[in-house]
Design an enzyme around this catalytic site. Structure first.
Site, mmCIF file in Angstrom:
data_model
loop_
_atom_site.group_PDB
_atom_site.id
_atom_site.type_symbol
_atom_site.label_atom_id
_atom_site.label_comp_id
_atom_site.label_asym_id
_atom_site.label_seq_id
_atom_site.Cartn_x
_atom_site.Cartn_y
_atom_site.Cartn_z
ATOM 1 N N ARG A 274 -14.993 0.416 -3.344
ATOM 2 C CA ARG A 274 -15.515 1.718 -2.913
ATOM 3 C C ARG A 274 -16.414 2.272 -4.013
ATOM 4 O O ARG A 274 -15.946 2.675 -5.066
ATOM 5 C CB ARG A 274 -14.357 2.687 -2.647
ATOM 6 C CG ARG A 274 -13.346 2.177 -1.612
ATOM 7 C CD ARG A 274 -12.327 3.260 -1.266
ATOM 8 N NE ARG A 274 -11.614 3.750 -2.412
ATOM 9 C CZ ARG A 274 -10.455 3.252 -2.849
ATOM 10 N NH1 ARG A 274 -9.871 2.237 -2.224
ATOM 11 N NH2 ARG A 274 -9.877 3.764 -3.918
ATOM 12 N N TYR B 97 -30.706 38.805 -19.266
ATOM 13 C CA TYR B 97 -29.518 39.655 -19.337
ATOM 14 C C TYR B 97 -28.868 39.616 -20.723
ATOM 15 O O TYR B 97 -28.731 38.552 -21.314
ATOM 16 C CB TYR B 97 -28.474 39.187 -18.315
ATOM 17 C CG TYR B 97 -28.869 39.400 -16.877
ATOM 18 C CD1 TYR B 97 -29.044 40.678 -16.352
ATOM 19 C CD2 TYR B 97 -29.051 38.305 -16.036
ATOM 20 C CE1 TYR B 97 -29.398 40.861 -15.024
ATOM 21 C CE2 TYR B 97 -29.399 38.476 -14.706
ATOM 22 C CZ TYR B 97 -29.572 39.756 -14.202
ATOM 23 O OH TYR B 97 -29.923 39.929 -12.896
ATOM 24 N N ASP C 135 -31.043 32.621 -10.241
ATOM 25 C CA ASP C 135 -32.172 31.924 -9.618
ATOM 26 C C ASP C 135 -33.322 31.661 -10.582
ATOM 27 O O ASP C 135 -34.347 31.130 -10.172
ATOM 28 C CB ASP C 135 -32.719 32.748 -8.447
ATOM 29 C CG ASP C 135 -31.630 33.503 -7.740
ATOM 30 O OD1 ASP C 135 -30.772 32.836 -7.152
ATOM 31 O OD2 ASP C 135 -31.613 34.741 -7.813
ATOM 32 N N LYS D 136 -19.496 11.027 0.235
ATOM 33 C CA LYS D 136 -18.873 12.355 0.355
ATOM 34 C C LYS D 136 -19.668 13.381 -0.446
ATOM 35 O O LYS D 136 -20.478 13.006 -1.298
ATOM 36 C CB LYS D 136 -17.429 12.279 -0.142
ATOM 37 C CG LYS D 136 -17.289 11.933 -1.618
ATOM 38 C CD LYS D 136 -15.864 11.562 -1.983
ATOM 39 C CE LYS D 136 -15.750 11.222 -3.468
ATOM 40 N NZ LYS D 136 -14.440 10.615 -3.781
ATOM 41 N N ARG E 263 -1.494 11.740 -6.275
ATOM 42 C CA ARG E 263 -2.357 12.703 -5.587
ATOM 43 C C ARG E 263 -1.987 12.695 -4.109
ATOM 44 O O ARG E 263 -1.345 13.608 -3.626
ATOM 45 C CB ARG E 263 -3.833 12.336 -5.818
ATOM 46 C CG ARG E 263 -4.795 13.345 -5.245
ATOM 47 C CD ARG E 263 -6.232 13.132 -5.693
ATOM 48 N NE ARG E 263 -6.804 11.852 -5.242
ATOM 49 C CZ ARG E 263 -8.075 11.521 -5.430
ATOM 50 N NH1 ARG E 263 -8.903 12.353 -6.052
ATOM 51 N NH2 ARG E 263 -8.539 10.366 -5.001
HETATM 52 C C1 LIG Z 1 -14.652 9.441 -4.432
HETATM 53 C C2 LIG Z 1 -13.819 8.259 -4.251
HETATM 54 C C3 LIG Z 1 -14.278 6.984 -4.624
HETATM 55 C C4 LIG Z 1 -15.578 6.757 -5.344
HETATM 56 O O1 LIG Z 1 -15.364 6.868 -6.740
HETATM 57 P P1 LIG Z 1 -16.561 6.625 -7.763
HETATM 58 O O2 LIG Z 1 -15.908 6.780 -9.093
HETATM 59 O O3 LIG Z 1 -17.562 7.681 -7.507
HETATM 60 O O4 LIG Z 1 -17.079 5.270 -7.511
HETATM 61 C C5 LIG Z 1 -13.483 5.905 -4.314
HETATM 62 N N1 LIG Z 1 -12.297 6.068 -3.705
HETATM 63 C C6 LIG Z 1 -11.814 7.266 -3.358
HETATM 64 C C7 LIG Z 1 -10.492 7.373 -2.691
HETATM 65 C C8 LIG Z 1 -12.550 8.408 -3.632
HETATM 66 O O5 LIG Z 1 -12.061 9.595 -3.287
#
Ligand SMILES: *Cc1c(COP(=O)(O)O)cnc(C)c1O
Length: 459
Positions: A301, A345, A394, A118, A216
């Site tokens: 994940r 600045y 920039d 993502k 959440r």
């Molecule tokens: C982003 C996300 C992850 C990944 O988490 P990390 O800490 O980057 O490994 C896993 N599960 C869900 C639901 C997420 O939104």
């Protein structure tokens, strides 16, 4: 970034709906949407061919100026990214590969890995990161929204893709069209998905998100089994997995983590007790995957760790990860500034004399946090130099001390010299972690931001 992110009108946009509403019934409307997708796909294929050609041209820089046969278009001059702007993000493919192998070693065989790509792969490039992950043991991909999933499909990635949140119902035709797997968290969405899939003669795969305490999104753990029982009859729905997400997997105290895990296990028991097969069961993000074996279930994940960053200090001793991202730039201007004169600045810095001020073409518009003004260092020719004066959108300046000593010979800096903003050179590391710590934020946020404007170069 690639200019092909959004399918115009393809998401059942309001415009499309309004023009069809009066003359056609819903079924026809749907058909039209699918026709539209066919057109989209043709267009997309054409665009991605063009994009590929462009990419190839970039990879093999040539001095030839290509004549465009379309008179109305200006001539394109292809240059490598780092010659268009002297600031870029470098992604070390080998590091991502190393990290995936380290994760596999840590979790052992038999557990599936979902690579989370993502937010454009946490700024590392979603498509490239997905390819590397899939070639090194990941079987699943996870994204945050429909567009991110479509982008991967357009890049001819065929692996299963889970959208980690419940997308708008309006996008269901796109989800079916591109074989994306949505997360389900509400009954309304589940029924809409089932209905649309059934009408297309299919059963849509989905994963149920169970809220075990993060508060959440997700069906509350005490309702999950009932929720599934209610929709288990549906011909158009195919439960492919259930998952939850931990709020404190990276914290030192594990009490609340264990509580969430307990809630998850309890709802899994209830689901199975009802005779429902939960399919793929997953809960662990990077931190939990690295720390807690009993939270692996049959898939983990992995986001942050695959890009080589640690979710917390605790994981440092448990796994060897290599940061894949470095941020590099070149000096675009050098001058000596007389003592007392201000720089940038608001003149938050004034020259102490005996210094050169060098300018680099990177700023907060590129993800370099302005809050680090006068508080960070960059690395030039093996020497750390303090950043000075307000960080601009920039551009940014740094100071090169011109006083020499026996320990430190004078450093000469010229236009074109490479400057390291994030990354490692020899023993010196300028890490996203320390930058994040100085700012009171997390490495995740900074990596994402550096991915937004700077060109990426894969090595
Ligand atoms: C982003 C996300 C992850 C990944 O988490 P990390 O800490 O980057 O490994 C896993 N599960 C869900 C639901 C997420 O939104």
């Amino acid at each position: 970034m690639d200019g092909i992110r959004v399918i115009e009108g393809g998401l059942g946009s309001k415009r499309e709906k309004d023009s069809n509403q009066e003359t056609q019934n819903e079924e026809q409307h749907e058909l039209n949407l699918f026709d539209l997708f066919e057109q989209d796909v043709n267009m997309i294929q054409k665009q991605s061919c063009e994009a590929q050609a462009e990419e190839e041209a970039i990879m093999t820089p040539s001095t030839d100026v290509e004549q465009n046969d379309n008179d109305t278009q200006a001539e394109e001059i292809e240059l490598p990214a780092y010659d268009r702007r002297w600031a870029w993000v470098e992604i070390d493919r080998e590091a991502i590969r190393h990290n995936l192998l380290a994760i596999r070693k840590r979790i052992g065989p038999g557990i599936k890995i979902m690579a989370i790509v993502k937010a454009d792969g946490y700024g590392h490039g979603a498509i490239e990161s997905a390819h590397i992950a899939l070639a090194n043991g990941a079987e699943f991909l996870g994204v945050a929204d429909v567009d991110e999933g479509v982008e991967l499909r357009r890049a001819n990635i065929t692996a299963p893709i889970l959208i980690l949140t419940e997308p708008p119902q309006e996008s269901i035709p796109v989800i079916l069209r591109y074989n994306l797997i949505p997360t389900v968290t509400t009954m309304e969405y589940a029924l809409a998905l089932g209905e649309k899939a059934d009408a297309a003669g299919r059963a849509a795969p989905y994963h149920l998100k169970i809220d075990t305490g993060m508060n959440r999104i997700g069906v509350h753990y005490s309702d999950a089994a009932d929720f599934l029982r209610t929709i288990s009859f549906h011909r158009g729905l195919d439960l492919q997995g259930v998952f939850t997400h931990f709020a404190t997997a990276d914290e030192s105290d594990s009490y609340e983590f264990r509580l969430q895990l307990e809630h998850f296990n309890r709802s899994l028991d209830e689901i199975r007790y009802m005779g429902i097969n939960p399919g793929l069961v997953h809960a662990a993000n990077s931190a939990a995957a690295i720390r807690y074996k009993h939270a692996h279930f049959n898939m983990v994940r992995i986001g942050l760790a695959m890009y080589g960053m640690h979710p917390s200090e605790i994981t440092r001793d448990l796994i060897d990860l290599r940061p894949a991202m470095s941020v590099r730039t070149r000096v675009t201007f050098v001058k000596s500034v007389p003592v007392g004169e201000g720089v940038s600045y608001s003149y938050t810095y004034r020259s102490p004399g005996s210094v050169l001020i060098a300018t680099i073409p990177i700023g907060y518009g590129d993800g370099l946090p302005r809050a680090l003004t006068n508080r960070m260092q960059v690395l030039v020719k093996g020497r750390l130099c303090p950043q000075v004066g307000n960080i601009c959108m920039d551009m940014t300046m740094f100071e090169v001390d011109q006083r020499s000593s026996q320990l430190k010979p004078r450093l000469s800096v010229e236009v074109g010299d490479e400057v390291l903003v994030i990354g490692r050179a020899g023993d010196i590391e300028l890490s996203l972690d320390s930058m994040a710590e100085a700012l009171g934020t997390i490495n995740y946020e900074l990596a994402c931001r550096f991915g937004l404007r700077l060109q990426r170069i894969f090595k």
